[in-house]
Design a protein around this motif. Structure first.
Motif, mmCIF file in Angstrom:
data_model
loop_
_atom_site.group_PDB
_atom_site.id
_atom_site.type_symbol
_atom_site.label_atom_id
_atom_site.label_comp_id
_atom_site.label_asym_id
_atom_site.label_seq_id
_atom_site.Cartn_x
_atom_site.Cartn_y
_atom_site.Cartn_z
ATOM 1 N N TRP A 1 50.143 -90.685 -13.194
ATOM 2 C CA TRP A 1 51.122 -91.311 -14.094
ATOM 3 C C TRP A 1 51.057 -90.682 -15.486
ATOM 4 O O TRP A 1 52.078 -90.314 -16.072
ATOM 5 C CB TRP A 1 50.839 -92.820 -14.160
ATOM 6 C CG TRP A 1 51.722 -93.587 -15.090
ATOM 7 C CD1 TRP A 1 53.073 -93.722 -15.012
ATOM 8 C CD2 TRP A 1 51.312 -94.346 -16.236
ATOM 9 N NE1 TRP A 1 53.526 -94.521 -16.032
ATOM 10 C CE2 TRP A 1 52.464 -94.926 -16.802
ATOM 11 C CE3 TRP A 1 50.081 -94.608 -16.835
ATOM 12 C CZ2 TRP A 1 52.429 -95.732 -17.945
ATOM 13 C CZ3 TRP A 1 50.050 -95.421 -17.961
ATOM 14 C CH2 TRP A 1 51.203 -95.976 -18.507
ATOM 15 N N ARG B 1 53.792 -88.533 -17.598
ATOM 16 C CA ARG B 1 54.249 -88.949 -18.935
ATOM 17 C C ARG B 1 54.143 -87.802 -19.924
ATOM 18 O O ARG B 1 54.979 -87.637 -20.798
ATOM 19 C CB ARG B 1 53.397 -90.110 -19.453
ATOM 20 C CG ARG B 1 53.479 -91.361 -18.619
ATOM 21 C CD ARG B 1 52.949 -92.530 -19.413
ATOM 22 N NE ARG B 1 53.938 -92.908 -20.391
ATOM 23 C CZ ARG B 1 53.666 -93.380 -21.602
ATOM 24 N NH1 ARG B 1 52.430 -93.509 -21.992
ATOM 25 N NH2 ARG B 1 54.632 -93.706 -22.432
ATOM 26 N N LEU B 2 53.068 -87.035 -19.789
ATOM 27 C CA LEU B 2 52.903 -85.906 -20.707
ATOM 28 C C LEU B 2 53.925 -84.830 -20.397
ATOM 29 O O LEU B 2 54.426 -84.140 -21.280
ATOM 30 C CB LEU B 2 51.477 -85.362 -20.605
ATOM 31 C CG LEU B 2 50.418 -86.302 -21.186
ATOM 32 C CD1 LEU B 2 49.020 -85.934 -20.706
ATOM 33 C CD2 LEU B 2 50.485 -86.256 -22.716
ATOM 34 N N ARG C 1 55.227 -81.159 -21.937
ATOM 35 C CA ARG C 1 54.491 -80.940 -23.188
ATOM 36 C C ARG C 1 53.069 -80.462 -22.904
ATOM 37 O O ARG C 1 52.405 -79.908 -23.765
ATOM 38 C CB ARG C 1 54.412 -82.248 -23.985
ATOM 39 C CG ARG C 1 55.694 -82.606 -24.689
ATOM 40 C CD ARG C 1 55.574 -83.951 -25.335
ATOM 41 N NE ARG C 1 55.306 -84.984 -24.341
ATOM 42 C CZ ARG C 1 54.905 -86.215 -24.617
ATOM 43 N NH1 ARG C 1 54.698 -86.574 -25.857
ATOM 44 N NH2 ARG C 1 54.694 -87.097 -23.660
ATOM 45 N N GLN D 1 58.773 -85.466 -13.440
ATOM 46 C CA GLN D 1 58.665 -85.397 -14.898
ATOM 47 C C GLN D 1 58.015 -84.102 -15.346
ATOM 48 O O GLN D 1 58.432 -83.504 -16.338
ATOM 49 C CB GLN D 1 57.877 -86.608 -15.409
ATOM 50 C CG GLN D 1 58.666 -87.886 -15.246
ATOM 51 C CD GLN D 1 57.812 -89.122 -15.454
ATOM 52 O OE1 GLN D 1 56.682 -89.210 -14.968
ATOM 53 N NE2 GLN D 1 58.345 -90.078 -16.176
#
Lengths: 156, 599
Positions: free
Chosen positions: A98, A102-103, A106, A138
């Motif tokens: 997770w 989220r990172l 980046r 993501q």
């Protein structure tokens, strides 16, 4: 005089003290709080690095996530994630996936993270698999459509 | 925190209870596990002690709300220069198996990165019962003596006093799920993984509401408002018994700062006729059947001193002692906040007419009633024939003494009339001669004492010349032809004396029989829809349409109505109110039919 950075009205110094708590839930909260403050108070970076060695794996993951937000290039954080993705506890694996999601792009080592997370697509735990799938989206920089849209379209 | 307008709320629910969700993302009212249980969140009644569960953007944002299409899944949006955030709120409906009451809140950033703040501060038993907070790996548990609830969160929660707080940043496209659920007896604090469960539950909940709405056959004008009203009525239904609460809230005032603050979390027999009527009209037969089953049980049980009680709890029990919660400040200082309802002990003769009307309609449209049920009804009809001459407390539940209310007498006439018709149609045994004689005596009495020839109107009760909006129903129940000069005279008098900018007051406070309380009240939404009905039936279609369309502008941003409307167009009284939404459906149905295909 500039206001001292805080999270929920609690100062950096107090959160740093909480890192020493015997309660891992409090330590997790402290690393999360410092992660929220760090962009405004880089003095806490050292404390976060120290928290990467916390005895509880999930506290280490939260510390790594906080650190990666401000210093995505640091290898220490990535090493914690890599280890957590293979932790014996499913919720730790899920948590690490997770956070990596989220990172996202980046993360300096996003490509490498994709390889590690891809391995979790075959995990025995459904929650880990679902989290890994989302994280891969993501990490690849793809957005997901609103979850209800699938239901609305399929139900019509 | 300050009090938000009543109309700024949306509502979600699981057919056992509801939660009111403000446009600012704050859940300010929720009782668990059932509609009539004590509150867990009640900051709408006391912004300090009441308790709330808020998730909102930390940016200065404009707030919007919508329901996901054809559902009771609510979307609250926060629009700001920095980004757009959303919260999807719903309560999963579990049709079988163990009932777990939970509020699911999916939070996401849809444009830009959005910072949110979550604050959950339950206050058990209307804020009277203390609780302790236990932080756990996956969230927090709030434990009071009577109830235990858990909040599942991916982000670490921080305890502040007897609540928890967290601030978090979501990246563009990112979603996180918070799950608040009632914990069962003996259940440990091991909290569930929220993300998978949340998404699965959303899919199931959307499917439930969308499949349910497919049963609704209405496709005329204003169908979106009719569908929303149907969804509200279903939301106010207590699934185990089929009873529909008048409204899911208590204590929301009929006048800001005033004393008319009632508890509506009960089922009124009065509402039954109207409810059954509209449910059948739009094809919601299953709900009508279940509600009829509930009514049958009440008719069989009987009441104290009369064959029926005015209102019941949703489980069918009879007791609802009224108390005031003096520790609560009340919505914008509107006190006292009452829970329970003393009006249940009143004598309101109209309920027998409303009940018989619904049974007659149901027997005609859906299923023939049983002989055993008829035996109870026949006993009730005998009671009405023996007691219609009594004064009563009337439809508006006045607390200033009994009167001979015209509306109550008309409904006694309806009771006997429908009973006689039903017996004739089904050849059921009945003392026709006696009941027909009493029915006609009621009619003549109303015409002699309820009609004021000088003012050319029916009056509120036999000892006043004041008018009352309940007389609008006389043509609807077929007591009078809609174009009878007496009906038209009454219609004109009510429009002259009780209507303000198309909205209808139920009576003029200070004239006729008041409710025995000080202060004023707003216009009564159901009465406005009765006016639309009466005008439609009288053939005054354009007036009816104008008033109806104007009335639609008083719904809130989601199409929800409370009981009354204040002078600035604000919602007053408990919210959302079933009776008003029944009025929307009924008025739309009849007006649409009269307008025909081309209108």
């Amino acid at each position: 005089m500039a206001r001292e950075p805080d999270y929920l009205g609690v100062s950096v110094a107090e959160w740093t003290r909480a890192l020493k708590s015997e309660n891992p839930i409090q330590r997790r909260l402290a690393v999360y709080a410092l992660g929220e403050i760090v962009p405004r108070a880089t003095s806490a970076v050292g404390d976060l690095i120290a928290a990467l060695d916390d005895p509880q794996p999930y506290v280490r993951v939260w510390a790594a996530a906080a650190l990666a937000r401000i210093a995505p290039e640091r290898d220490e954080a990535f090493a914690v994630f890599r280890a957590a993705l293979q932790d014996e506890l499913a919720f730790v694996r899920s948590l690490a996936a997770w956070h990596l999601g989220r990172l996202g792009s980046r993360l300096a080592r996003a490509e490498e993270a994709i390889d590690h997370v891809t391995a979790l697509l075959d995990d025995a735990n459904p929650s880990v698999r679902a989290e890994a799938e989302l994280a891969l989206h993501q990490l690849s920089g793809k957005g997901a459509p609103p979850v209800e849209l699938r239901s609305l379209v399929s139900g019509s | 925190m300050s009090y938000k307008p009543i109309e700024s709320y949306g509502v979600i629910g699981d057919l056992h209870t509801v939660a009111l969700v403000g446009k600012d993302g704050s859940i300010d009212w929720c009782c668990l596990p059932n509609f009539d249980s004590p509150s867990v969140f009640a900051s709408i009644l006391d912004d300090v002690k009441g308790g709330y569960f808020r998730i909102s953007s930390l940016y200065e944002a404009e707030h919007k709300q919508m329901y996901l299409p054809d559902s009771n899944v609510l979307l609250t949006r926060f629009l700001s220069a920095e980004g757009v955030g959303e919260v999807v709120d719903f309560m999963p409906v579990q049709e079988s198996g163990k009932k777990v009451h939970q509020i699911v809140r999916l939070v996401r950033a849809v444009r830009g990165a959005v910072r949110f703040r979550l604050e959950c501060r339950p206050a058990f038993d209307y804020g009277r019962q203390p609780h302790r907070v236990v932080l756990a790996g996956r969230g927090a548990v709030f434990e009071s003596d009577a109830l235990k609830i858990s909040l599942v969160s991916r982000f670490p929660l921080c305890q502040q006093g007897d609540g928890v707080v967290v601030e978090f940043l979501l990246n563009p496209g990112e979603t996180t799920t918070f799950l608040l659920r009632q914990m069962e007896e003996g259940e440990d604090g091991d909290l569930l993984e929220s993300r998978l469960i949340g998404i699965d539950l959303l899919t199931q909940t959307l499917a439930f509401w969308r499949n349910w709405l497919k049963n609704c056959r209405y496709s005329g004008r204003w169908f979106e408002m009719v569908h929303r009203s149907a969804l509200v009525l279903k939301l106010l239904t207590f699934a185990p018994t089929g009873a529909i609460v008048a409204a899911p809230t208590a204590g929301l005032p009929e006048e800001i700062g005033g004393v008319r603050n009632w508890d509506y979390r009960y089922t009124w027999i009065r509402d039954a006729a109207f409810t059954i009527y509209v449910l059948l009209r739009i094809g919601l037969t299953q709900e009508a059947q279940q509600f009829m089953g509930w009514l049958e049980q009440r008719a069989i049980e009987g009441g104290r001193g009369a064959p029926l009680q005015v209102m019941y709890r949703i489980d069918g029990s009879h007791e609802m002692p009224e108390i005031t919660l003096d520790h609560l400040a009340g919505y914008r200082n509107s006190r006292p906040v009452r829970v329970g309802n003393a009006a249940c002990q009143q004598l309101q003769l109209d309920i027998f007419g409303e009940l018989m009307d619904s049974i007659y309609l149901y027997d005609n449209d859906t299923a023939a009633i049983s002989y055993d049920f008829w035996r109870y009804l026949r006993r009730m009809l005998d009671w009405v024939a023996d007691n219609w001459l009594q004064p009563d407390d009337g439809i508006w539940e006045v607390r200033s003494g009994r009167q001979h209310f015209t509306y109550s007498k008309v409904q006694c006439w309806v009771a006997l009339d429908r009973g006689i018709r039903l017996a004739q149609k089904r050849s059921l045994p009945l003392d026709h001669t006696r009941l027909m004689g009493e029915r006609d005596r009621i009619y003549e009495t109303i015409m002699a004492k309820g009609w004021n020839a000088a003012r050319r109107t029916f009056v509120q009760h036999f000892d006043t010349d004041a008018v009352d909006a309940s007389s609008l129903i006389l043509s609807v129940v077929r007591f009078l032809s809609p174009t009878d000069p007496r009906m038209l005279g009454t219609l004109d008098r009510i429009m002259a004396e009780l209507v303000s900018d198309s909205l209808v007051y139920r009576y003029e406070v200070g004239k006729g029989a008041g409710d025995g309380l000080t202060g004023q009240e707003g216009t009564f939404n159901m009465c406005t829809f009765w006016l639309v009905d009466a005008l439609t039936r009288a053939g005054r279609i354009e007036e009816a349409r104008y008033i109806f369309e104007k009335m639609l502008t008083y719904a809130n941003h989601l199409g929800l109505y409370s009981e009354e409307i204040g002078p600035r167009g604000e919602a007053l009284g408990n919210f959302p109110q079933a009776f008003t939404h029944i009025g929307v459906i009924s008025a739309a149905y009849h007006l649409d039919r009269k307008l025909g295909k081309g209108g």
